[in-house]
Scaffold this active site. Sequence first.
Site, PDB file in Angstrom:
ATOM      1  CB  CYS A  10      45.467  67.743 -15.276  1.00 42.11           C
ATOM      2  SG  CYS A  10      45.007  68.499 -16.862  1.00 42.11           S
ATOM      3  CG  HIS A  41      37.353  72.148  -9.596  1.00 44.73           C
ATOM      4  ND1 HIS A  41      37.726  72.561 -10.856  1.00 44.73           N
ATOM      5  CD2 HIS A  41      38.107  71.041  -9.330  1.00 44.73           C
ATOM      6  CE1 HIS A  41      38.649  71.734 -11.322  1.00 44.73           C
ATOM      7  NE2 HIS A  41      38.899  70.813 -10.413  1.00 44.73           N
ATOM      8  CD  GLU A  45      42.340  74.472 -16.556  1.00 46.28           C
ATOM      9  OE1 GLU A  45      43.425  74.185 -16.027  1.00 46.28           O
ATOM     10  OE2 GLU A  45      41.891  73.882 -17.563  1.00 46.28           O
ATOM     11  CB  CYS A  99      38.608  72.472 -16.922  1.00 43.38           C
ATOM     12  SG  CYS A  99      39.336  72.077 -15.313  1.00 43.38           S
ATOM     13  N   GLY A 150      37.248  70.071 -13.841  1.00 46.71           N
ATOM     14  CA  GLY A 150      36.207  71.090 -13.662  1.00 46.71           C
ATOM     15  C   GLY A 150      34.834  70.582 -14.058  1.00 46.71           C
TER      16      GLY A 150
HETATM   17  N1  LIG Z   1      44.686  74.271 -13.597  1.00 50.19           N
HETATM   18  C1  LIG Z   1      44.335  73.061 -12.836  1.00 50.19           C
HETATM   19  C2  LIG Z   1      45.108  71.853 -13.384  1.00 50.19           C
HETATM   20  C3  LIG Z   1      44.615  71.457 -14.766  1.00 50.19           C
HETATM   21  C4  LIG Z   1      43.195  70.952 -14.699  1.00 50.19           C
HETATM   22  C5  LIG Z   1      42.470  70.879 -16.050  1.00 50.19           C
HETATM   23  N2  LIG Z   1      43.256  71.217 -17.200  1.00 50.19           N
HETATM   24  C6  LIG Z   1      41.780  69.546 -16.219  1.00 50.19           C
HETATM   25  O1  LIG Z   1      41.606  69.097 -17.363  1.00 50.19           O
HETATM   26  O2  LIG Z   1      41.373  68.954 -15.187  1.00 50.19           O
HETATM   27  C7  LIG Z   1      44.709  73.263 -11.364  1.00 50.19           C
HETATM   28  O3  LIG Z   1      45.610  74.057 -11.080  1.00 50.19           O
HETATM   29  O4  LIG Z   1      44.072  72.593 -10.532  1.00 50.19           O
END
Ligand SMILES: N[C@H](CCC[C@H](N)C(=O)O)C(=O)O
Length: 280
Positions: free
Chosen positions: A71, A165, A214, A223, A226
């Site tokens: 994350c 992603h 997400e 994100c 992301g």
């Molecule tokens: N929901 C994402 C994790 C948080 C990623 C995001 N909050 C970031 O800043 O990279 C997943 O399940 O892969």
Amino acid sequence: MKFTKMHGLGNDFVIIAGETRLPVEAGKLARNICDRHTGIGADGLVYILPSAIADFRMRILNADGSEAEQCGNAVRCVALYYYERISGARQALTVETQAGVQRVWLEGDGMDRLVRVDMGRPVLASKDIPAAVEGETVVDRTLQVNNRGEERAYTFTAVSMGNPHAVIEVEDARGYPLEQWGPLVETHPYFPNKTNVEFITIRSRDEMDMRVWERGVGQTMACGTGACAALVASVLRGRADRRALVHLKGGDLLIEWNEEDGRVYMTGPAVTVFEGEWNR
Ligand SMILES: N[C@H](CCC[C@H](N)C(=O)O)C(=O)O
């Protein structure tokens, strides 16, 4: 249990430090804590744990209780937390995540504290993303989704930053109806572990808009992984240079896919909002 509330561009987290491991039923605790009506309210629950190979280890649970491998926004937050409360003068830190050990540098000071993170190398092999799509990599492929009778065919590029992603270029990312179409891509059969979904609009070779649905959370303000995946996908598609500003709902991230070391670097803010006590 004491906690610290932090965010990176509005992607917000409850940070717990001082434990040696995740609690039993960590997923259930994450769902309770992240609930914005009956809990503290956050996109994720993040633990700072001991590490034998880095300054500390970070583990993150999404609001739905699922654990994510990585994350980006949370890494910036926990690095600021660790620097302000534990490490003091050292502004270069290492963080162990499920996606490997990452180097982090704290830049600037005060409220405009910026944090630069080595997010590692992107994973492009379909089997490692993972994406159940034939072919070695997943660039400009098509997936069909059906929203209550309305069919849409998306051209997507899949990239992993430790977490999966699917990046989709659209006319107007800022106004895209994420709530309707995001979950259909998130749970598409092409993604055995589900996927985060980034809708982007290219503004120039070094600037893009991005909105994100997400995995395990829904639409967030930003994100980090992301934004990294969106830059990598856009370079692979010949749509962007290797360094670009990504405009998210919550603000901007500077992303660079370094040609020499093949690693992706992300620079952005991290903010401590408040401290509290969780009594349930
Ligand atoms: N929901 C994402 C994790 C948080 C990623 C995001 N909050 C970031 O800043 O990279 C997943 O399940 O892969």
